[in-house]
Design a protein around this motif. Structure first.
Motif, PDB file in Angstrom:
ATOM      1  N   GLU A 166       0.833  -1.199   0.000  1.00 19.19           N
ATOM      2  CA  GLU A 166       0.000   0.000   0.000  1.00 19.19           C
ATOM      3  C   GLU A 166       0.867   1.249   0.000  1.00 19.19           C
ATOM      4  O   GLU A 166       1.952   1.277   0.606  1.00 19.19           O
ATOM      5  CB  GLU A 166      -0.915   0.027   1.229  1.00 19.19           C
ATOM      6  N   ALA A 167       0.369   2.271  -0.679  1.00 22.96           N
ATOM      7  CA  ALA A 167       1.005   3.598  -0.673  1.00 22.96           C
ATOM      8  C   ALA A 167      -0.034   4.626  -0.233  1.00 22.96           C
ATOM      9  O   ALA A 167      -1.224   4.484  -0.536  1.00 22.96           O
ATOM     10  CB  ALA A 167       1.533   3.942  -2.056  1.00 22.96           C
ATOM     11  N   HIS A 168       0.420   5.640   0.469  1.00 25.33           N
ATOM     12  CA  HIS A 168      -0.495   6.687   0.932  1.00 25.33           C
ATOM     13  C   HIS A 168      -0.366   7.892   0.020  1.00 25.33           C
ATOM     14  O   HIS A 168       0.665   8.551  -0.034  1.00 25.33           O
ATOM     15  CB  HIS A 168      -0.161   7.076   2.374  1.00 25.33           C
ATOM     16  N   TYR A 169      -1.426   8.140  -0.707  1.00 24.72           N
ATOM     17  CA  TYR A 169      -1.474   9.323  -1.549  1.00 24.72           C
ATOM     18  C   TYR A 169      -2.934   9.708  -1.775  1.00 24.72           C
ATOM     19  O   TYR A 169      -3.839   8.893  -1.607  1.00 24.72           O
ATOM     20  CB  TYR A 169      -0.749   9.106  -2.885  1.00 24.72           C
ATOM     21  N   ARG A 170      -3.145  10.987  -2.098  1.00 23.14           N
ATOM     22  CA  ARG A 170      -4.491  11.534  -2.257  1.00 23.14           C
ATOM     23  C   ARG A 170      -5.345  11.291  -1.015  1.00 23.14           C
ATOM     24  O   ARG A 170      -6.534  11.026  -1.094  1.00 23.14           O
ATOM     25  CB  ARG A 170      -5.173  10.961  -3.491  1.00 23.14           C
ATOM     26  N   GLY A 171      -4.714  11.332   0.138  1.00 18.52           N
ATOM     27  CA  GLY A 171      -5.439  11.316   1.399  1.00 18.52           C
ATOM     28  C   GLY A 171      -5.796   9.968   1.975  1.00 18.52           C
ATOM     29  O   GLY A 171      -6.445   9.901   3.021  1.00 18.52           O
ATOM     30  N   SER A 172      -5.369   8.866   1.346  1.00 20.38           N
ATOM     31  CA  SER A 172      -5.731   7.548   1.885  1.00 20.38           C
ATOM     32  C   SER A 172      -4.707   6.504   1.459  1.00 20.38           C
ATOM     33  O   SER A 172      -3.909   6.727   0.536  1.00 20.38           O
ATOM     34  CB  SER A 172      -7.127   7.127   1.415  1.00 20.38           C
ATOM     35  N   TRP A 173      -4.769   5.352   2.162  1.00 20.43           N
ATOM     36  CA  TRP A 173      -3.912   4.230   1.798  1.00 20.43           C
ATOM     37  C   TRP A 173      -4.561   3.469   0.649  1.00 20.43           C
ATOM     38  O   TRP A 173      -5.735   3.113   0.706  1.00 20.43           O
ATOM     39  CB  TRP A 173      -3.723   3.292   2.985  1.00 20.43           C
ATOM     40  N   ARG A 174      -3.747   3.190  -0.390  1.00 20.08           N
ATOM     41  CA  ARG A 174      -4.250   2.509  -1.584  1.00 20.08           C
ATOM     42  C   ARG A 174      -3.345   1.336  -1.938  1.00 20.08           C
ATOM     43  O   ARG A 174      -2.117   1.452  -1.909  1.00 20.08           O
ATOM     44  CB  ARG A 174      -4.335   3.478  -2.767  1.00 20.08           C
ATOM     45  N   THR A 175      -3.958   0.213  -2.278  1.00 20.06           N
ATOM     46  CA  THR A 175      -3.191  -0.974  -2.675  1.00 20.06           C
ATOM     47  C   THR A 175      -2.724  -0.816  -4.113  1.00 20.06           C
ATOM     48  O   THR A 175      -3.522  -0.523  -5.013  1.00 20.06           O
ATOM     49  CB  THR A 175      -4.060  -2.235  -2.550  1.00 20.06           C
ATOM     50  N   PHE A 176      -1.421  -0.991  -4.341  1.00 16.08           N
ATOM     51  CA  PHE A 176      -0.898  -0.913  -5.700  1.00 16.08           C
ATOM     52  C   PHE A 176      -0.282  -2.234  -6.165  1.00 16.08           C
ATOM     53  O   PHE A 176       0.087  -2.367  -7.337  1.00 16.08           O
ATOM     54  CB  PHE A 176       0.135   0.225  -5.828  1.00 16.08           C
ATOM     55  N   ALA A 177      -0.193  -3.218  -5.273  1.00 14.48           N
ATOM     56  CA  ALA A 177       0.337  -4.525  -5.681  1.00 14.48           C
ATOM     57  C   ALA A 177      -0.154  -5.599  -4.717  1.00 14.48           C
ATOM     58  O   ALA A 177      -0.262  -5.356  -3.507  1.00 14.48           O
ATOM     59  CB  ALA A 177       1.860  -4.511  -5.705  1.00 14.48           C
ATOM     60  N   VAL A 178      -0.471  -6.756  -5.283  1.00  8.83           N
ATOM     61  CA  VAL A 178      -0.861  -7.926  -4.500  1.00  8.83           C
ATOM     62  C   VAL A 178       0.104  -9.047  -4.844  1.00  8.83           C
ATOM     63  O   VAL A 178       0.335  -9.334  -6.026  1.00  8.83           O
ATOM     64  CB  VAL A 178      -2.313  -8.351  -4.800  1.00  8.83           C
ATOM     65  N   LEU A 179       0.659  -9.702  -3.833  1.00  7.06           N
ATOM     66  CA  LEU A 179       1.662 -10.746  -4.055  1.00  7.06           C
ATOM     67  C   LEU A 179       1.592 -11.784  -2.951  1.00  7.06           C
ATOM     68  O   LEU A 179       0.832 -11.636  -1.987  1.00  7.06           O
ATOM     69  CB  LEU A 179       3.052 -10.124  -4.111  1.00  7.06           C
ATOM     70  N   ARG A 180       2.386 -12.833  -3.121  1.00  7.12           N
ATOM     71  CA  ARG A 180       2.503 -13.872  -2.093  1.00  7.12           C
ATOM     72  C   ARG A 180       3.955 -14.080  -1.721  1.00  7.12           C
ATOM     73  O   ARG A 180       4.855 -13.978  -2.572  1.00  7.12           O
ATOM     74  CB  ARG A 180       1.921 -15.208  -2.578  1.00  7.12           C
ATOM     75  N   SER A 181       4.164 -14.369  -0.462  1.00  6.17           N
ATOM     76  CA  SER A 181       5.505 -14.729  -0.002  1.00  6.17           C
ATOM     77  C   SER A 181       5.818 -16.154  -0.442  1.00  6.17           C
ATOM     78  O   SER A 181       4.947 -16.881  -0.946  1.00  6.17           O
ATOM     79  CB  SER A 181       5.586 -14.628   1.513  1.00  6.17           C
ATOM     80  N   ARG A 208       8.699  17.336  -6.082  1.00  3.96           N
ATOM     81  CA  ARG A 208       9.305  16.514  -5.031  1.00  3.96           C
ATOM     82  C   ARG A 208       8.185  15.978  -4.142  1.00  3.96           C
ATOM     83  O   ARG A 208       7.464  16.738  -3.503  1.00  3.96           O
ATOM     84  CB  ARG A 208      10.292  17.333  -4.212  1.00  3.96           C
ATOM     85  N   VAL A 209       8.025  14.644  -4.104  1.00  4.42           N
ATOM     86  CA  VAL A 209       6.937  14.015  -3.373  1.00  4.42           C
ATOM     87  C   VAL A 209       7.499  12.936  -2.450  1.00  4.42           C
ATOM     88  O   VAL A 209       8.360  12.139  -2.862  1.00  4.42           O
ATOM     89  CB  VAL A 209       5.890  13.381  -4.318  1.00  4.42           C
ATOM     90  N   THR A 210       7.002  12.896  -1.210  1.00  5.77           N
ATOM     91  CA  THR A 210       7.364  11.834  -0.267  1.00  5.77           C
ATOM     92  C   THR A 210       6.206  10.841  -0.172  1.00  5.77           C
ATOM     93  O   THR A 210       5.086  11.223   0.189  1.00  5.77           O
ATOM     94  CB  THR A 210       7.661  12.401   1.129  1.00  5.77           C
ATOM     95  N   TYR A 211       6.495   9.594  -0.548  1.00  8.51           N
ATOM     96  CA  TYR A 211       5.463   8.554  -0.533  1.00  8.51           C
ATOM     97  C   TYR A 211       5.671   7.623   0.671  1.00  8.51           C
ATOM     98  O   TYR A 211       6.738   7.009   0.791  1.00  8.51           O
ATOM     99  CB  TYR A 211       5.532   7.698  -1.795  1.00  8.51           C
ATOM    100  N   PRO A 212       4.688   7.496   1.558  1.00  6.65           N
ATOM    101  CA  PRO A 212       4.747   6.459   2.600  1.00  6.65           C
ATOM    102  C   PRO A 212       4.276   5.104   2.029  1.00  6.65           C
ATOM    103  O   PRO A 212       3.301   5.047   1.266  1.00  6.65           O
ATOM    104  CB  PRO A 212       3.777   6.959   3.676  1.00  6.65           C
ATOM    105  N   PHE A 213       4.941   4.040   2.419  1.00  7.51           N
ATOM    106  CA  PHE A 213       4.584   2.684   1.990  1.00  7.51           C
ATOM    107  C   PHE A 213       4.460   1.768   3.210  1.00  7.51           C
ATOM    108  O   PHE A 213       5.146   1.966   4.221  1.00  7.51           O
ATOM    109  CB  PHE A 213       5.654   2.104   1.045  1.00  7.51           C
TER     110      PHE A 213
END
Length: 350
Positions: free
Chosen positions: A285-300, A318-323
């Motif tokens: 998940e990445a936090h952008y546009r005010g909310s946490w959004r899933t950008f990838a689904v995977l398996r260990s 310049r943008v800081t992305y939380p993950f």
């Protein structure tokens, strides 16, 4: 006269006697035939309050079978321990058309009762036994065991959701007739969520006032049971608490600063065990546009390790992305929904 071929119910019988001189005299009688055992009774129930009885006396009622040719003369019954151990006991009671009163079980414990009927013609069939009902008897003193989890605000709750690796404390009490039972032995058992196996993990004793405290071990989501085995004077007792443990994964990123168009690698390891054979489902998940959004689904993999590469392509300025990593709940994984720590990546666009 062989009546076995006759249908059940009343029949007209005529007998004529003739002497040597040709004089005849007839006698007519009505006979009733019943060649079949009474059909099973229906709706067997125990009168009175449900639960364990302290007096060994049970009254039972049922609906008699319809269209019975011969009258019912007795009820036959069979009592077996619910556990399946030991021998079963059989008996009879006169009457029994709609039930029997003051039935006693052979000993303390939980018993299964079945009944079948016998008619005046002597017909009875054990295979027509009723559906079983449960009879519970224990003349020992009732005991109350209560257990609850200590929460952060100082209160207690029967269930709690805790962080990965935490060891919450359970506190409780054991009492009879309102008085605490000091020095009583308690068994501690545990069953992992999704498992049918319950295992013994510890033993403890109540203090001088009948209370106890127990610090749980680290582990997955589970039910923890506390059991008192009872003695000659007191009944067994038990209680349980539920622990939902949040899943957790480590998370690191190969680069903390990158130009737009650059690529980073996220990686980590699912910490809770056991990991499903097919690996653990994860959501990046990445936090952008005010909310946490899933950008990838995977398996260990089977060891819980995972990685994912990502290229930044649409960043300006310049943008800081939380993950972070979200670990969803799955039936094959005994943990509640959890999340990793947050890592940040600074991206400089054109």
């Amino acid at each position: 006269l062989d009546t076995r071929r006759l249908e059940d119910g009343p029949h007209a019988l005529s007998v004529t006697a003739t002497d040597a001189a040709g004089n005849a005299r007839a006698v007519r009688r009505t006979i009733r035939v019943d060649n079949h055992a009474p059909r099973p009774v229906r709706g067997v129930r125990v009168l009175g309050p449900a639960g364990v009885r302290s007096h060994n006396s049970f009254d039972l009622r049922w609906k008699p079978p319809p269209r019975q040719a011969a009258p019912i003369v007795r009820a036959r019954y069979r009592l077996c321990r619910a556990s399946g151990s030991g021998r079963c006991v059989e008996g009879t009671r006169p009457g029994g058309t709609t039930g029997i009163d003051d039935l006693s079980v052979p000993d303390r414990g939980e018993w299964r009762f079945k009944t079948w009927l016998e008619d005046a013609a002597g017909n009875s069939r054990r295979s027509y036994a009723s559906e079983p009902v449960t009879l519970r008897f224990d003349d020992r003193q009732p005991v109350r065991l209560s257990a609850a989890i200590e929460t952060a605000d100082g209160t207690t709750a029967p269930r709690a959701t805790i962080g990965f690796g935490k060891r919450p404390t359970v506190r409780g009490s054991l009492s009879a007739a309102g008085r605490g039972l000091p020095g009583a032995p308690l068994a501690v058992l545990s069953r992992t969520r999704g498992s049918d196996r319950t295992k013994r993990v510890d033993t403890l004793r109540t203090d001088a006032s009948g209370r106890f405290r127990y610090r749980t071990e680290r582990g997955p989501s589970r039910t923890v049971f506390f059991e008192y085995g009872g003695d000659d004077r007191r009944r067994p007792a038990g209680d349980s608490v539920g622990l939902a443990v949040r899943a957790k994964s480590s998370l690191s990123v190969s680069r903390r600063r990158v130009e737009n168009g650059g690529r980073v690698r996220f990686e980590g390891r699912v910490l809770g065990r056991p990991v499903p054979r097919e690996g653990k489902l994860l959501q990046l998940e990445a936090h952008y546009r005010g909310s946490w959004r899933t950008f990838a689904v995977l398996r260990s993999n089977r060891r819980g390790r995972w990685h994912y590469g990502y290229r930044f392509e649409a960043t300006t300025g310049r943008v800081t992305y939380p993950f972070r990593v979200r670990i969803p709940r799955e039936r094959s994984y005994p943990y509640a929904v959890g999340r990793s720590r947050v890592v940040k990546v600074v991206v400089r666009g054109g």
